[in-house]
Design a protein around this motif. Sequence first.
Motif, PDB file in Angstrom:
ATOM      1  N   LEU A   1       0.820  -1.210   0.000  1.00 25.73           N
ATOM      2  CA  LEU A   1       0.000   0.000   0.000  1.00 25.73           C
ATOM      3  C   LEU A   1       0.858   1.265   0.000  1.00 25.73           C
ATOM      4  O   LEU A   1       0.419   2.319  -0.464  1.00 25.73           O
ATOM      5  CB  LEU A   1      -0.929  -0.004   1.212  1.00 25.73           C
ATOM      6  CG  LEU A   1      -2.021  -1.088   1.212  1.00 25.73           C
ATOM      7  CD1 LEU A   1      -2.792  -1.035   2.534  1.00 25.73           C
ATOM      8  CD2 LEU A   1      -2.970  -0.914   0.036  1.00 25.73           C
ATOM      9  N   LYS A   2       2.065   1.149   0.501  1.00 23.69           N
ATOM     10  CA  LYS A   2       2.989   2.280   0.547  1.00 23.69           C
ATOM     11  C   LYS A   2       3.270   2.845  -0.847  1.00 23.69           C
ATOM     12  O   LYS A   2       3.516   4.043  -1.008  1.00 23.69           O
ATOM     13  CB  LYS A   2       4.302   1.838   1.201  1.00 23.69           C
ATOM     14  CG  LYS A   2       5.373   2.898   1.298  1.00 23.69           C
ATOM     15  CD  LYS A   2       6.649   2.311   1.912  1.00 23.69           C
ATOM     16  CE  LYS A   2       7.769   3.344   1.930  1.00 23.69           C
ATOM     17  NZ  LYS A   2       9.036   2.764   2.492  1.00 23.69           N
TER      18      LYS A   2
ATOM     19  N   ILE B   1      -1.411  -1.060  -9.189  1.00 26.05           N
ATOM     20  CA  ILE B   1      -2.366  -0.692  -8.134  1.00 26.05           C
ATOM     21  C   ILE B   1      -3.376  -1.810  -7.918  1.00 26.05           C
ATOM     22  O   ILE B   1      -3.676  -2.195  -6.773  1.00 26.05           O
ATOM     23  CB  ILE B   1      -3.093   0.627  -8.490  1.00 26.05           C
ATOM     24  CG1 ILE B   1      -2.097   1.790  -8.453  1.00 26.05           C
ATOM     25  CG2 ILE B   1      -4.244   0.879  -7.525  1.00 26.05           C
ATOM     26  CD1 ILE B   1      -2.646   3.083  -9.022  1.00 26.05           C
ATOM     27  N   GLU B   2      -3.901  -2.361  -9.012  1.00 23.62           N
ATOM     28  CA  GLU B   2      -4.889  -3.437  -8.925  1.00 23.62           C
ATOM     29  C   GLU B   2      -4.318  -4.664  -8.215  1.00 23.62           C
ATOM     30  O   GLU B   2      -4.968  -5.267  -7.357  1.00 23.62           O
ATOM     31  CB  GLU B   2      -5.360  -3.835 -10.326  1.00 23.62           C
ATOM     32  CG  GLU B   2      -6.222  -2.774 -11.001  1.00 23.62           C
ATOM     33  CD  GLU B   2      -6.551  -3.131 -12.448  1.00 23.62           C
ATOM     34  OE1 GLU B   2      -6.148  -4.242 -12.879  1.00 23.62           O
ATOM     35  OE2 GLU B   2      -7.180  -2.319 -13.137  1.00 23.62           O
ATOM     36  N   GLU B   3      -3.078  -5.033  -8.563  1.00 24.40           N
ATOM     37  CA  GLU B   3      -2.466  -6.220  -7.976  1.00 24.40           C
ATOM     38  C   GLU B   3      -2.144  -6.017  -6.504  1.00 24.40           C
ATOM     39  O   GLU B   3      -2.301  -6.934  -5.690  1.00 24.40           O
ATOM     40  CB  GLU B   3      -1.196  -6.598  -8.754  1.00 24.40           C
ATOM     41  CG  GLU B   3      -1.457  -7.206 -10.118  1.00 24.40           C
ATOM     42  CD  GLU B   3      -2.320  -8.458 -10.031  1.00 24.40           C
ATOM     43  OE1 GLU B   3      -2.009  -9.346  -9.199  1.00 24.40           O
ATOM     44  OE2 GLU B   3      -3.308  -8.542 -10.770  1.00 24.40           O
ATOM     45  N   ILE B   4      -1.678  -4.828  -6.158  1.00 19.93           N
ATOM     46  CA  ILE B   4      -1.371  -4.537  -4.754  1.00 19.93           C
ATOM     47  C   ILE B   4      -2.637  -4.621  -3.903  1.00 19.93           C
ATOM     48  O   ILE B   4      -2.655  -5.242  -2.835  1.00 19.93           O
ATOM     49  CB  ILE B   4      -0.720  -3.145  -4.609  1.00 19.93           C
ATOM     50  CG1 ILE B   4       0.695  -3.170  -5.202  1.00 19.93           C
ATOM     51  CG2 ILE B   4      -0.659  -2.713  -3.141  1.00 19.93           C
ATOM     52  CD1 ILE B   4       1.342  -1.803  -5.303  1.00 19.93           C
TER      53      ILE B   4
ATOM     54  N   GLU C   1      -3.469  -7.229  -0.859  1.00 17.67           N
ATOM     55  CA  GLU C   1      -3.834  -6.750   0.468  1.00 17.67           C
ATOM     56  C   GLU C   1      -5.174  -7.342   0.916  1.00 17.67           C
ATOM     57  O   GLU C   1      -5.350  -7.696   2.082  1.00 17.67           O
ATOM     58  CB  GLU C   1      -3.902  -5.217   0.471  1.00 17.67           C
ATOM     59  CG  GLU C   1      -2.556  -4.538   0.275  1.00 17.67           C
ATOM     60  CD  GLU C   1      -1.613  -4.746   1.447  1.00 17.67           C
ATOM     61  OE1 GLU C   1      -2.109  -4.927   2.582  1.00 17.67           O
ATOM     62  OE2 GLU C   1      -0.389  -4.741   1.224  1.00 17.67           O
ATOM     63  N   LYS C   2      -6.105  -7.457   0.001  1.00 24.89           N
ATOM     64  CA  LYS C   2      -7.424  -8.023   0.316  1.00 24.89           C
ATOM     65  C   LYS C   2      -7.290  -9.507   0.671  1.00 24.89           C
ATOM     66  O   LYS C   2      -7.910  -9.985   1.632  1.00 24.89           O
ATOM     67  CB  LYS C   2      -8.384  -7.850  -0.858  1.00 24.89           C
ATOM     68  CG  LYS C   2      -9.813  -8.322  -0.553  1.00 24.89           C
ATOM     69  CD  LYS C   2     -10.732  -8.062  -1.727  1.00 24.89           C
ATOM     70  CE  LYS C   2     -12.167  -8.420  -1.367  1.00 24.89           C
ATOM     71  NZ  LYS C   2     -12.312  -9.823  -0.902  1.00 24.89           N
TER      72      LYS C   2
END
Length: 215
Positions: A177-178, A202-205, A209-210
């Motif tokens: 997320l950083k 962004i989508e993969e991060i 995280e989810k």
Amino acid sequence: MENYVTDLLDRMNYTDDRNMEAGYQSSDTISWKAHREAESLKDAAFIPLLISFLDKEKDKKKRDKAYFALGHLAKNTNDVAALNFLIKQVEKEKDKYIISSLLDRIAALNKPAGTDLHPLLQALKSDKWLIRHSAIQALNNSSDAVAESTLIELIDTSGDSHDITYSNSVLNKIGTLKAIPSLEKHANSRKRDVKASAKYAIEEILKREKQAADS
């Protein structure tokens, strides 16, 4: 065992004149078969032999083949000594093509937290794009936070769209997320590759995280 390593490297370097003949397939060559053999190496006992070879060998073509073999062996065995040796060699090699190829080998290796990434970070500063782009990708599979921080700083400061695109692609795999605020700055870039790579990252991060939160 030492004779096997020497023989394998000789076969990898073998030039078959039949390559020029019409209808002759590359998969039939001695060199091609030897490269496939090198890719499947799994015996860690070969590692010190390859390291010893590289410490002594001056011929850059032979060194390149040895790096290829050692890189795949390191990947197949997850050997830390082989990993650390390959990373240190980045500072010692002088030929840009050898360095780039070596960095490509390192990119495929798992680099746990605490791995000395300094040679890779120095290579990121190279004025030779071939080395720089390979160095960015060499940070793939890195668990150390310095890898992500370095790539975030790069996409925040670089004016080179290729550097940014490659960095975004690596953050796609190792980012947290950083990295999202910096990636968001490039999500509306006029450069198609920069824009797409930032959005995918962004989508993969967020997906990682989810999954982590749900597990």
